[in-house]
Write an enzyme that holds these catalytic residues in place. Structure first.
Site, PDB file in Angstrom:
ATOM      1  N   GLU A  89      82.112   8.536   6.163  1.00  0.00           N
ATOM      2  CA  GLU A  89      81.331   8.908   7.572  1.00  0.00           C
ATOM      3  C   GLU A  89      81.592   7.124   8.160  1.00  0.00           C
ATOM      4  OE1 GLU A  89      79.287   6.483   5.279  1.00  0.00           O
ATOM      5  OE2 GLU A  89      77.454   8.118   6.393  1.00  0.00           O
ATOM      6  N   ASN A 107      75.637  17.082   4.942  1.00  0.00           N
ATOM      7  CA  ASN A 107      75.456  17.574   4.417  1.00  0.00           C
ATOM      8  C   ASN A 107      74.857  18.790   3.159  1.00  0.00           C
ATOM      9  OD1 ASN A 107      78.363  17.107   3.879  1.00  0.00           O
ATOM     10  ND2 ASN A 107      78.370  15.549   2.939  1.00  0.00           N
ATOM     11  N   ASP A 121      82.247  18.127   7.431  1.00  0.00           N
ATOM     12  CA  ASP A 121      84.039  17.144   7.360  1.00  0.00           C
ATOM     13  C   ASP A 121      84.197  17.830   8.850  1.00  0.00           C
ATOM     14  OD1 ASP A 121      84.088  16.955   4.545  1.00  0.00           O
ATOM     15  OD2 ASP A 121      85.716  17.929   4.595  1.00  0.00           O
TER      16      ASP A 121
HETATM   17  P1  GH3 Z   1      72.487   6.548   6.484  1.00  0.00           P
HETATM   18  O1  GH3 Z   1      72.303   6.743   7.614  1.00  0.00           O
HETATM   19  O2  GH3 Z   1      71.831   5.067   5.747  1.00  0.00           O
HETATM   20  O3  GH3 Z   1      73.947   5.525   7.203  1.00  0.00           O
HETATM   21  O4  GH3 Z   1      73.133   7.147   5.043  1.00  0.00           O
HETATM   22  P2  GH3 Z   1      73.703   8.914   5.080  1.00  0.00           P
HETATM   23  O5  GH3 Z   1      72.963   9.723   4.513  1.00  0.00           O
HETATM   24  O6  GH3 Z   1      74.362   8.504   6.420  1.00  0.00           O
HETATM   25  O7  GH3 Z   1      74.127   7.098   3.981  1.00  0.00           O
HETATM   26  P3  GH3 Z   1      75.105   7.540   2.541  1.00  0.00           P
HETATM   27  O8  GH3 Z   1      76.310   6.334   2.002  1.00  0.00           O
HETATM   28  O9  GH3 Z   1      73.708   7.243   1.627  1.00  0.00           O
HETATM   29  O10 GH3 Z   1      75.575   8.695   2.634  1.00  0.00           O
HETATM   30  C1  GH3 Z   1      76.630   9.280   3.088  1.00  0.00           C
HETATM   31  C2  GH3 Z   1      76.866  10.209   2.024  1.00  0.00           C
HETATM   32  O11 GH3 Z   1      78.917  11.012   3.251  1.00  0.00           O
HETATM   33  C3  GH3 Z   1      77.353  10.980   0.994  1.00  0.00           C
HETATM   34  C4  GH3 Z   1      78.933  11.659   0.736  1.00  0.00           C
HETATM   35  O12 GH3 Z   1      78.488  12.920   0.249  1.00  0.00           O
HETATM   36  C5  GH3 Z   1      79.125  11.659   1.563  1.00  0.00           C
HETATM   37  N1  GH3 Z   1      80.667  11.814   1.953  1.00  0.00           N
HETATM   38  C6  GH3 Z   1      81.572  11.034   2.133  1.00  0.00           C
HETATM   39  N2  GH3 Z   1      82.327  11.093   2.213  1.00  0.00           N
HETATM   40  C7  GH3 Z   1      82.189  12.319   3.105  1.00  0.00           C
HETATM   41  C8  GH3 Z   1      83.124  13.642   3.609  1.00  0.00           C
HETATM   42  O13 GH3 Z   1      84.524  13.024   3.391  1.00  0.00           O
HETATM   43  N3  GH3 Z   1      82.857  14.693   3.405  1.00  0.00           N
HETATM   44  C9  GH3 Z   1      82.128  14.559   3.636  1.00  0.00           C
HETATM   45  N4  GH3 Z   1      81.542  16.649   4.342  1.00  0.00           N
HETATM   46  N5  GH3 Z   1      80.978  13.858   3.324  1.00  0.00           N
HETATM   47  C10 GH3 Z   1      81.288  13.343   2.910  1.00  0.00           C
HETATM   48 MG    MG Z   2      75.827   6.981   7.052  1.00  0.00          MG
HETATM   49 MG    MG Z   3      78.071   5.095   5.510  1.00  0.00          MG
END
Ligand code: GH3
Ligand code: MG
Ligand code: MG
Length: 254
Positions: A164, A129, A138
């Site tokens: 995710e 992101n 997305d």
């Molecule tokens: P890890 O390897 O520990 O899973 O790290 P990570 O960065 O994947 O995990 P973290 O939970 O810190 O961040 C997940 C991110 O996913 C934060 C949030 O902004 C993003 N996210 C959540 N839902 C959506 C979505 O529907 N669309 C997008 N583009 N991003 C999303």
């Molecule tokens: Mg993750």
């Molecule tokens: Mg997660």
């Protein structure tokens, strides 16, 4: 009879026709009864009686049938709208997979025996992101969901349970085959750059899997989540089985 007229359940065209017929017969019966009593009370001659009954019959059916059809049609449309609302309430709009609610309902269905439950999470997705923007993020979620659908879709209920994060519920099959498909999916994701807005995004996933027939859904979910956590702490881009960490925990303790 009264309930089927005033509170009908109409789910298809056949039931709509039956409803119109029921209302028309009821209206005909009521109107004709009233007219028979009327004509016999104020009797003039048989010809007058017959003409009056014929007119009553035509009017009763001619008025009640179109009204019943309009009411029945509205009930049918309401039924279809409810079905669609139920369907949408169980689907994740971005990926088309089941959503968390549908996944939990499937897992808690009493008759379901669960063989295995896996949770997969995209690694370091926050960076995707940050580097490429939320819309590209997305697209990445959608592309990985499509890969999952192709690899795991036939094994059971596949859902997007969080931003995710995805989960798979397997009611049967071979546990080794499920683990093998999950590992192949991990390799697929690692080796397939995802094209978004003219750029190629590389992603990896980590997954945890727990198995045990007869284990309640919530316990299995918590175990798979623990295994996922271990996969993350071990460096990500890997699949960990809960049994494996239990075993290594026991060995460490010995
Ligand atoms: P890890 O390897 O520990 O899973 O790290 P990570 O960065 O994947 O995990 P973290 O939970 O810190 O961040 C997940 C991110 O996913 C934060 C949030 O902004 C993003 N996210 C959540 N839902 C959506 C979505 O529907 N669309 C997008 N583009 N991003 C999303
Ligand atoms: Mg993750
Ligand atoms: Mg997660």
């Amino acid at each position: 009879m009264l309930r089927s007229i005033f509170r009908p359940t109409i789910r298809d065209r056949r039931e709509l026709r039956r409803y119109v017929a029921t209302v028309a017969i009821a209206a005909l019966g009521a109107a004709l009864t009233a007219d028979v009593i009327n004509q016999l009370t104020f009797y003039v001659d048989l010809g007058t009686c017959l003409r009056s009954w014929l007119i009553t019959m035509i009017l009763a059916v001619g008025i009640s049938a179109p009204i019943a059809r309009a009411i029945g049609q509205a009930h049918l449309e309401l039924y279809f709208a409810k079905l669609e609302a139920d369907r949408l309430g169980r689907i994740d709009p971005l990926t088309g997979l089941a959503n968390r609610r549908a996944f939990t309902l499937a897992g808690e269905a009493r008759e379901l025996r669960i063989l295995a439950l896996a949770i997969a999470d995209i690694d370091r997705f926050k960076r995707v992101n940050d580097d490429h923007g939320h819309i590209a993020g997305d697209e990445v979620i959608k592309a990985i969901a499509d890969m999952m659908q192709r690899r795991l879709g036939s094994l059971g209920t596949l859902a997007r349970v969080g931003g995710e994060e995805f989960a798979l519920l397997c009611p049967g099959g071979s546990l080794d085959a499920i683990k093998a498909e999950l590992s192949r999916l991990r390799v697929d994701v690692e080796q397939t750059p995802i094209a978004v807005g003219g750029q190629l995004v590389r992603a990896t996933i980590s997954a945890g899997i727990a198995s045990g027939e007869g284990v309640p859904f919530k316990e299995l979910y918590a175990a798979a989540d623990k295994a996922l956590y271990v996969a993350k702490t071990r460096g990500r881009n890997q699949v960990v089985a809960y049994e494996e960490i239990e075993l290594s925990g026991a060995q460490d303790a010995a």
